[in-house]
Design an enzyme around this catalytic site. Sequence first.
Site, short mmCIF file in Angstrom:
data_model
loop_
_atom_site.label_atom_id
_atom_site.label_comp_id
_atom_site.label_asym_id
_atom_site.label_seq_id
_atom_site.Cartn_x
_atom_site.Cartn_y
_atom_site.Cartn_z
N SER A 156 0.77 -1.19 0.01
CA SER A 156 -0.09 0.17 0.04
C SER A 156 0.91 1.27 -0.07
O SER A 156 1.99 1.19 0.40
CB SER A 156 -0.66 -0.01 1.33
OG SER A 156 -1.32 1.29 1.35
N TYR A 169 -2.23 -0.88 10.04
CA TYR A 169 -2.17 -1.29 8.57
C TYR A 169 -0.90 -0.90 8.04
O TYR A 169 -0.31 -1.60 7.17
CB TYR A 169 -3.47 -0.64 8.10
CG TYR A 169 -3.84 -0.76 6.57
CD1 TYR A 169 -4.37 -1.95 6.23
CD2 TYR A 169 -2.98 0.15 5.56
CE1 TYR A 169 -4.46 -2.07 4.60
CE2 TYR A 169 -3.40 -0.07 4.20
CZ TYR A 169 -4.12 -1.11 3.89
OH TYR A 169 -4.26 -1.52 2.38
N1 LIG Z 1 -8.61 -1.02 -2.53
C1 LIG Z 1 -7.79 -0.25 -2.24
O1 LIG Z 1 -7.67 1.06 -2.67
C2 LIG Z 1 -6.42 -0.72 -1.82
C3 LIG Z 1 -5.18 0.01 -1.52
C4 LIG Z 1 -3.93 -0.22 -1.36
C5 LIG Z 1 -3.77 -1.38 -0.88
N2 LIG Z 1 -4.87 -2.60 -0.77
C6 LIG Z 1 -4.63 -3.76 -0.34
O2 LIG Z 1 -5.30 -4.93 -1.47
C7 LIG Z 1 -5.63 -5.91 -0.79
C8 LIG Z 1 -6.95 -6.21 -1.25
O3 LIG Z 1 -7.96 -5.15 -0.79
P1 LIG Z 1 -9.44 -4.69 -1.06
O4 LIG Z 1 -9.48 -3.36 -1.35
O5 LIG Z 1 -9.72 -5.79 -2.26
O6 LIG Z 1 -10.21 -5.12 0.14
P2 LIG Z 1 -11.56 -5.99 0.61
O7 LIG Z 1 -12.47 -5.80 -0.44
O8 LIG Z 1 -12.01 -5.55 1.83
O9 LIG Z 1 -10.89 -7.51 0.37
C9 LIG Z 1 -10.19 -8.10 1.29
C10 LIG Z 1 -9.91 -9.49 1.23
O10 LIG Z 1 -9.40 -10.14 2.31
C11 LIG Z 1 -10.14 -11.11 3.07
N3 LIG Z 1 -9.63 -11.24 4.32
C12 LIG Z 1 -9.89 -10.25 5.24
N4 LIG Z 1 -9.55 -10.69 6.56
C13 LIG Z 1 -9.15 -12.04 6.39
C14 LIG Z 1 -8.89 -13.18 7.22
N5 LIG Z 1 -8.95 -12.93 8.54
N6 LIG Z 1 -8.70 -14.42 6.83
C15 LIG Z 1 -8.84 -14.51 5.37
N7 LIG Z 1 -9.20 -13.62 4.62
C16 LIG Z 1 -9.26 -12.09 4.91
C17 LIG Z 1 -11.51 -10.73 2.78
O11 LIG Z 1 -12.42 -11.80 3.01
P3 LIG Z 1 -13.99 -11.37 3.35
O12 LIG Z 1 -14.62 -11.06 2.01
O13 LIG Z 1 -14.54 -12.79 3.56
O14 LIG Z 1 -14.12 -10.51 4.32
C18 LIG Z 1 -11.69 -10.11 1.19
O15 LIG Z 1 -11.74 -11.17 0.65
C19 LIG Z 1 -5.44 -5.62 0.64
O16 LIG Z 1 -4.11 -6.33 1.18
C20 LIG Z 1 -5.44 -4.23 0.78
O17 LIG Z 1 -4.59 -3.91 1.86
C21 LIG Z 1 -6.04 -2.00 -1.44
#
Ligand SMILES: NC(=O)c1ccc[n+]([C@@H]2O[C@H](COP(=O)([O-])OP(=O)(O)OC[C@H]3O[C@@H](n4cnc5c(N)ncnc54)[C@H](OP(=O)(O)O)[C@@H]3O)[C@@H](O)[C@H]2O)c1
Length: 253
Positions: A156, A169
Amino acid sequence: MRCKIDYLPSGDLLADRVILVTGAGDGIGRTAALSFARHGATVILLGRTIAKLEAVYDEIEAEGLPQPAIFPLNFEGASLKDFHDMAETLDKEFGRLDGILHNAGLLGRITPFEQYNPELWEQVMQVNINGPIWMTQALLPLLTASKDASVIFTSSSVGRRGRAYWGAYAVSKFATEGFVEVLADEVEHLGSLRVNSLNPGATRTAMRKTAYPAEDPMTLRTPEAIMPTYLWLMGPDSRGHNGEKFDAQPAVS
Ligand SMILES: NC(=O)c1ccc[n+]([C@@H]2O[C@H](COP(=O)([O-])OP(=O)(O)OC[C@H]3O[C@@H](n4cnc5c(N)ncnc54)[C@H](OP(=O)(O)O)[C@@H]3O)[C@@H](O)[C@H]2O)c1
């Protein structure tokens, strides 16, 4: 830090590759799993909500893509034994792993450090860094059994430059960047295994909505739009890149 947003992958880019995607039920992980399958990969869908994983499984099956597998796992309660059992199962089923997308992530709370709840801090560190590290250790023999394996850790912008209130985070993402450097250096001599970090940048998902509730999601790129860099880094065209930091979109926030 480089971005491959203009990369044009071939249709069979990931043919015959077995790729594990964590957090595959939602957001970026869901899209990445579908995208990898559409480029020929057999994907292992790992996550904590089985119904979401099943929905992705059904979508892959309905499109006639390589049959995926589901691996339910919650990083919060997962033990070393769970990771070793997992490695044993995958070994029996596939005999190797050609890639891992470490994508599952927990935001925790955006709050002043003096108010940060220590239990929540531990939880975020467990899901974002400790669990993925020990899972990677258990899966190393399967990764080294591949002729060309790519491990991607999701970072991130707050894991590359600290920002007030982002607490556990941000710290977990800094740790991720550090671990990538350590492991990449250790496996460099193999030539067949690379470990890199990838920052998706601001992307239209539930996590982003929680972090920036006042933002209009329509101003953000979708998970589909950032897939070129994911495909490039997972596939053979990124061979030789190890221990590097990538961005999935040019402007990150
Ligand atoms: N979106 C952004 O703008 C952004 C920016 C920078 C970095 N990121 C990174 O990108 C990655 C994906 O993020 P996203 O935006 O797609 O987030 P998201 O929509 O919240 O998806 C997160 C995923 O992680 C799973 N997860 C959470 N806790 C877990 C656990 N304890 N065990 C197993 N799985 C778990 C969730 O499962 P459930 O669906 O079952 O809850 C979901 O499938 C993350 O690492 C995040 O830090 C995102």
